[in-house]
Design a protein around this motif. Structure first.
Motif, PDB file in Angstrom:
ATOM      1  N   GLN A  13      13.340  22.888  72.064  1.00 19.76           N
ATOM      2  CA  GLN A  13      13.239  22.004  70.912  1.00 19.76           C
ATOM      3  C   GLN A  13      13.449  22.813  69.635  1.00 19.76           C
ATOM      4  O   GLN A  13      13.276  24.036  69.617  1.00 19.76           O
ATOM      5  CB  GLN A  13      11.878  21.320  70.898  1.00 19.76           C
ATOM      6  CG  GLN A  13      11.687  20.323  72.024  1.00 19.76           C
ATOM      7  CD  GLN A  13      10.433  19.487  71.825  1.00 19.76           C
ATOM      8  OE1 GLN A  13       9.441  19.948  71.274  1.00 19.76           O
ATOM      9  NE2 GLN A  13      10.488  18.240  72.296  1.00 19.76           N
ATOM     10  N   ALA A  14      13.821  22.110  68.603  1.00 16.66           N
ATOM     11  CA  ALA A  14      14.006  22.758  67.308  1.00 16.66           C
ATOM     12  C   ALA A  14      12.746  23.525  66.918  1.00 16.66           C
ATOM     13  O   ALA A  14      11.630  23.031  67.112  1.00 16.66           O
ATOM     14  CB  ALA A  14      14.343  21.716  66.243  1.00 16.66           C
ATOM     15  N   LYS A  87      17.720  25.816  65.631  1.00 11.19           N
ATOM     16  CA  LYS A  87      18.085  24.538  65.037  1.00 11.19           C
ATOM     17  C   LYS A  87      19.070  23.808  65.959  1.00 11.19           C
ATOM     18  O   LYS A  87      19.778  24.459  66.736  1.00 11.19           O
ATOM     19  CB  LYS A  87      18.762  24.769  63.687  1.00 11.19           C
ATOM     20  CG  LYS A  87      17.945  25.597  62.702  1.00 11.19           C
ATOM     21  CD  LYS A  87      18.743  25.863  61.432  1.00 11.19           C
ATOM     22  CE  LYS A  87      17.962  26.715  60.454  1.00 11.19           C
ATOM     23  NZ  LYS A  87      18.748  27.005  59.217  1.00 11.19           N
ATOM     24  N   PRO A  88      19.161  22.501  65.858  1.00  9.63           N
ATOM     25  CA  PRO A  88      20.140  21.780  66.680  1.00  9.63           C
ATOM     26  C   PRO A  88      21.566  22.312  66.503  1.00  9.63           C
ATOM     27  O   PRO A  88      22.342  22.327  67.459  1.00  9.63           O
ATOM     28  CB  PRO A  88      20.005  20.336  66.189  1.00  9.63           C
ATOM     29  CG  PRO A  88      18.580  20.235  65.746  1.00  9.63           C
ATOM     30  CD  PRO A  88      18.274  21.583  65.124  1.00  9.63           C
ATOM     31  N   GLU A  89      21.895  22.772  65.311  1.00 10.10           N
ATOM     32  CA  GLU A  89      23.242  23.298  65.072  1.00 10.10           C
ATOM     33  C   GLU A  89      23.496  24.648  65.749  1.00 10.10           C
ATOM     34  O   GLU A  89      24.613  25.156  65.734  1.00 10.10           O
ATOM     35  CB  GLU A  89      23.536  23.409  63.577  1.00 10.10           C
ATOM     36  CG  GLU A  89      22.468  24.126  62.772  1.00 10.10           C
ATOM     37  CD  GLU A  89      21.492  23.160  62.125  1.00 10.10           C
ATOM     38  OE1 GLU A  89      21.036  22.199  62.789  1.00 10.10           O
ATOM     39  OE2 GLU A  89      21.166  23.389  60.924  1.00 10.10           O
ATOM     40  N   THR A  91      23.160  24.852  68.904  1.00  9.83           N
ATOM     41  CA  THR A  91      23.613  24.443  70.231  1.00  9.83           C
ATOM     42  C   THR A  91      25.058  24.882  70.462  1.00  9.83           C
ATOM     43  O   THR A  91      25.948  24.560  69.673  1.00  9.83           O
ATOM     44  CB  THR A  91      23.494  22.920  70.393  1.00  9.83           C
ATOM     45  OG1 THR A  91      22.116  22.563  70.347  1.00  9.83           O
ATOM     46  CG2 THR A  91      24.100  22.464  71.718  1.00  9.83           C
ATOM     47  N   SER A 127      17.299  20.733  70.863  1.00 10.96           N
ATOM     48  CA  SER A 127      17.117  19.311  70.561  1.00 10.96           C
ATOM     49  C   SER A 127      16.206  19.127  69.351  1.00 10.96           C
ATOM     50  O   SER A 127      15.304  19.929  69.112  1.00 10.96           O
ATOM     51  CB  SER A 127      16.540  18.586  71.769  1.00 10.96           C
ATOM     52  OG  SER A 127      15.309  19.172  72.144  1.00 10.96           O
ATOM     53  N   SER A 128      16.454  18.048  68.636  1.00 14.73           N
ATOM     54  CA  SER A 128      15.666  17.794  67.420  1.00 14.73           C
ATOM     55  C   SER A 128      14.410  17.000  67.725  1.00 14.73           C
ATOM     56  O   SER A 128      14.221  16.495  68.825  1.00 14.73           O
ATOM     57  CB  SER A 128      16.518  17.041  66.402  1.00 14.73           C
ATOM     58  OG  SER A 128      16.998  15.847  66.961  1.00 14.73           O
TER      59      SER A 128
END
Length: 128
Positions: A13-14, A87-89, A91, A127-128
């Motif tokens: 998770q984030a 962070k999700p970015e 990924t 994931s956020s």
């Protein structure tokens, strides 16, 4: 020639953390400058972090600076990427890369074409 095998990817998770490892097959690991790149879906491969053959110089992309740390253990023929505050970015598929480097070179190369050897990659999903 050197073979590279990444490990340590996964789903978090984030705000979470992961530590990637890249094990090299070569007994002359210490002559290689190492780097991590990543490729997100629909994007080109981008530089993440790099380290000189001695480990004395490191360099990071602006997007990960302060959150990721690259290190190496020349006795274990392994380079690491410690990732925090994910962070999700972030990924992407993360790739380890190596290039033979003279000891006099203390600048980290940041483009994929400058690296001769690549691992298969390890997936990191945030994931956020």
């Amino acid at each position: 020639q050197v073979q590279l095998v990444e490990s340590g990817g996964g789903s978090v998770q984030a705000g979470g953390s992961l530590r990637l490892s890249c094990a090299a097959s070569s007994r002359t690991f210490s002559i290689y400058a190492m780097a991590w790149f990543r490729r997100a879906p629909g994007k080109e491969r981008e530089f993440v972090a790099g380290i000189t053959r001695s480990g004395g110089v490191t360099y990071y992309s602006d997007s990960v600076k302060g959150r990721f740390t690259i290190s190496r253990d020349n006795y274990k023929n392994t380079v690491y990427l410690q990732m925090i505050s994910l962070k999700p970015e972030d990924t992407a598929v993360y790739y380890c890369a190596a290039r033979p480097s003279p000891a006099s070179i203390i600048v980290v190369k940041t483009t994929p074409l400058e690296y001769d050897y690549w691992g298969q990659g390890t997936q990191v999903t945030v994931s956020s």
